[in-house]
Write a protein that holds these residues in place. Structure first.
Motif, PDB file in Angstrom:
ATOM      1  N   HIS A   1       0.831  -1.209   0.000  1.00  0.00           N
ATOM      2  CA  HIS A   1       0.000   0.000   0.000  1.00  0.00           C
ATOM      3  C   HIS A   1       0.868   1.262   0.000  1.00  0.00           C
ATOM      4  O   HIS A   1       0.607   2.208  -0.754  1.00  0.00           O
ATOM      5  N   THR A   2       1.890   1.283   0.829  1.00  0.00           N
ATOM      6  CA  THR A   2       2.742   2.455   0.961  1.00  0.00           C
ATOM      7  C   THR A   2       3.474   2.755  -0.344  1.00  0.00           C
ATOM      8  O   THR A   2       3.551   3.912  -0.784  1.00  0.00           O
ATOM      9  N   VAL A   3       4.004   1.731  -0.978  1.00  0.00           N
ATOM     10  CA  VAL A   3       4.718   1.925  -2.243  1.00  0.00           C
ATOM     11  C   VAL A   3       3.768   2.432  -3.326  1.00  0.00           C
ATOM     12  O   VAL A   3       4.115   3.341  -4.104  1.00  0.00           O
ATOM     13  N   LEU A   4       2.570   1.886  -3.373  1.00  0.00           N
ATOM     14  CA  LEU A   4       1.586   2.353  -4.348  1.00  0.00           C
ATOM     15  C   LEU A   4       1.221   3.815  -4.107  1.00  0.00           C
ATOM     16  O   LEU A   4       1.052   4.591  -5.056  1.00  0.00           O
ATOM     17  N   ALA A   5       1.095   4.205  -2.841  1.00  0.00           N
ATOM     18  CA  ALA A   5       0.789   5.602  -2.521  1.00  0.00           C
ATOM     19  C   ALA A   5       1.925   6.516  -2.979  1.00  0.00           C
ATOM     20  O   ALA A   5       1.684   7.593  -3.549  1.00  0.00           O
ATOM     21  N   LEU A   6       3.156   6.111  -2.735  1.00  0.00           N
ATOM     22  CA  LEU A   6       4.310   6.901  -3.183  1.00  0.00           C
ATOM     23  C   LEU A   6       4.276   7.110  -4.691  1.00  0.00           C
ATOM     24  O   LEU A   6       4.566   8.210  -5.190  1.00  0.00           O
ATOM     25  N   GLU A   7       3.915   6.069  -5.418  1.00  0.00           N
ATOM     26  CA  GLU A   7       3.911   6.150  -6.882  1.00  0.00           C
ATOM     27  C   GLU A   7       2.857   7.115  -7.407  1.00  0.00           C
ATOM     28  O   GLU A   7       2.990   7.644  -8.517  1.00  0.00           O
ATOM     29  N   GLN A   8       1.821   7.380  -6.621  1.00  0.00           N
ATOM     30  CA  GLN A   8       0.732   8.255  -7.061  1.00  0.00           C
ATOM     31  C   GLN A   8       1.008   9.736  -6.778  1.00  0.00           C
ATOM     32  O   GLN A   8       0.277  10.605  -7.260  1.00  0.00           O
ATOM     33  N   LEU A   9       2.037  10.036  -5.996  1.00  0.00           N
ATOM     34  CA  LEU A   9       2.322  11.433  -5.648  1.00  0.00           C
ATOM     35  C   LEU A   9       2.633  12.268  -6.880  1.00  0.00           C
ATOM     36  O   LEU A   9       3.294  11.804  -7.810  1.00  0.00           O
ATOM     37  N   ARG A  10       2.215  13.532  -6.836  1.00  0.00           N
ATOM     38  CA  ARG A  10       2.471  14.454  -7.937  1.00  0.00           C
ATOM     39  C   ARG A  10       3.499  15.497  -7.502  1.00  0.00           C
ATOM     40  O   ARG A  10       3.191  16.372  -6.705  1.00  0.00           O
ATOM     41  N   ASP A  11       4.721  15.373  -7.991  1.00  0.00           N
ATOM     42  CA  ASP A  11       5.793  16.331  -7.737  1.00  0.00           C
ATOM     43  C   ASP A  11       5.867  16.727  -6.259  1.00  0.00           C
ATOM     44  O   ASP A  11       5.708  17.896  -5.899  1.00  0.00           O
ATOM     45  N   PRO A  12       6.095  15.764  -5.368  1.00  0.00           N
ATOM     46  CA  PRO A  12       6.035  16.059  -3.931  1.00  0.00           C
ATOM     47  C   PRO A  12       7.256  16.783  -3.411  1.00  0.00           C
ATOM     48  O   PRO A  12       8.360  16.690  -3.975  1.00  0.00           O
TER      49      PRO A  12
END
Length: 440
Positions: A249-260
């Protein structure tokens, strides 16, 4: 040609004019070979530090013992370093010894082949004695020479290899990856500051999710962030998290970030770090009661261990502690919800909530509602005057203290709810809710 590049050409031209060898080196040459515009230019030369400073009016010795000088031209800084070899980084920060050598020897002491290219900007030619151009074409990160020896010289290179592969979206050479796995535990010999810098650069790279997977597979994650490694294999209720365990879940969330920002990326990595500690298989389903609070404490410990600034630590910890806040907005009193939505940092809270949802159930209903509410509130905010200030409270006879923030918050709540609109109404509210204490 940019002004930055023009200056880098001039640095080489002056050194050559004085009879010295000089080349661009490192990441700038790699970027040029990849068709990218470098953000900075480093120069390598056989000139010694004293000879470099004699050639340039504005030059600063930043590591004379290591042969490093910063040269300034038109307010742009260029690192100019004497060809050298380095001893091991015994203290995790700087080499134990330096010896000035030839250009070829200098290249062969560097970390990766893709960083071992020299560029002659006057002749516009690349010198490659380590196979760097071929590795760039193959999109692979590989050490110069024996990876075990390169990592023994500087343990940070293991983490840097994963960061570079993540940043460039390259593959990791299998032999080098095997060497990292064999020595991953020794990364703790490196200073926290150097580890922090590489981690944060990895977390803001576009392929950050794959980078974290590589850290995990290599053993570096368990050595540097054991709390994150502990999320692997921790089950979640499938009705809310069909994607799998907490780590997935955490890795998938990281992949969805937009220019963090680095802080948002780190908070996303840590937002569920409290789940392993609070895991409970209840009669109805798996639960993680209090995981946000537990995670905030763990996040603070990690930030301090990595020597983040106080401000950065506060941002990360707040994001972790309040990462469930957005979903609870619809149940809050309107004024409290509005005040939260108007906070400047709420934009990052919304982004964390968005990726949290996308990495699990995928329902963005609350995110869209909260985003629309925030846009509307921000558009209205300039028209909403501040009815009372701290000075007003003093003039009303109140003594300054912690109570002031409660008074002003009560006024703002009532104003947002529409129950008061004038200064007189604000004064009456304060006098009613916070009666003056008469001293006897």
């Amino acid at each position: 040609m940019s002004a930055l590049r023009d200056g880098a050409v001039e640095v080489v031209r002056r050194l050559r004019g004085a009879g010295f060898a000089a080349y661009w080196v490192g990441g700038c040459v790699r970027d040029l070979e990849m068709g990218l515009e470098p953000h900075d230019y480093d120069v390598a030369t056989d000139a010694r530090p004293a000879q470099i400073t004699a050639l340039f009016e504005h030059a600063v010795l930043v590591g004379a013992q290591f042969g490093v000088v910063i040269v300034f031209l038109d307010n742009q800084g260029y690192e100019v370093a004497t060809f050298r070899t380095e001893g091991p980084y015994l203290d995790g920060r700087r080499p134990s010894s330096v010896r000035f050598v030839t250009a070829d020897e200098d290249v062969r002491r560097r970390d990766f082949t893709i960083n071992g290219l020299l560029y002659d900007p006057l002749a516009q030619t690349i010198l490659d004695s380590v196979g760097g151009r071929e590795d760039i074409a193959r999109k692979v990160v590989r050490t110069i020479g024996d990876p075990m020896a390169r990592f023994a010289e500087d343990r940070l290179r293991m983490l840097r290899a994963i960061r570079l592969a993540t940043q460039l979206d390259f593959r990791v050479d299998p032999a080098m990856f095997a060497a990292i796995r064999a020595q991953a535990g020794t990364i703790t010999q490196v200073s926290a500051e150097r580890i922090r810098d590489e981690l944060l650069r990895l977390l803001v790279a576009p392929a950050r999710g794959q980078g974290v997977r590589l850290l995990d597979e290599s053993g570096l994650l368990a050595a540097v962030l054991p709390e994150v490694s502990a999320m692997r294999g921790v089950e979640q209720p499938p009705e809310f998290h069909p994607e799998g365990d907490v780590f997935t879940h955490t890795v998938l969330a990281l992949e969805q970030l937009r220019d963090p920002s680095p802080e948002l990326a780190l908070a996303t990595l840590l937002h569920d770090v409290g789940k392993p500690r609070t895991f409970e298989r209840a009669p109805d389903r798996i639960r993680f009661n209090g995981h946000a609070e537990a995670g905030a404490q763990i996040a603070e410990d990690i930030c301090r261990r990595l020597r983040l600034s106080g401000e950065a630590t506060s941002r990360v910890v707040t994001l972790v502690a309040e990462h469930l806040r957005i979903k609870d907005l619809v149940q809050m009193r309107p004024a409290k919800a509005q005040r939260f939505l108007l906070r400047p940092e709420t934009a990052e809270h919304l982004e964390l909530h968005r990726v949290d949802c996308l990495a699990s159930h995928g329902d963005l209903t609350i995110y869209r509602w909260a985003t629309a509410q925030r846009v509307t509130l921000l558009a209205k905010r300039p028209a909403m005057p501040r009815l009372l200030s701290g000075d007003d409270l003093i003039a009303m006879g109140y003594r300054p203290g912690p109570q002031f923030s409660l008074m002003l918050e009560a006024v703002e709540d009532a104003q947002l709810e529409g129950t008061i609109a004038t200064r007189g109404e604000a004064v009456a509210l304060v006098q009613r809710e916070f009666p003056l204490q008469v001293e006897t």
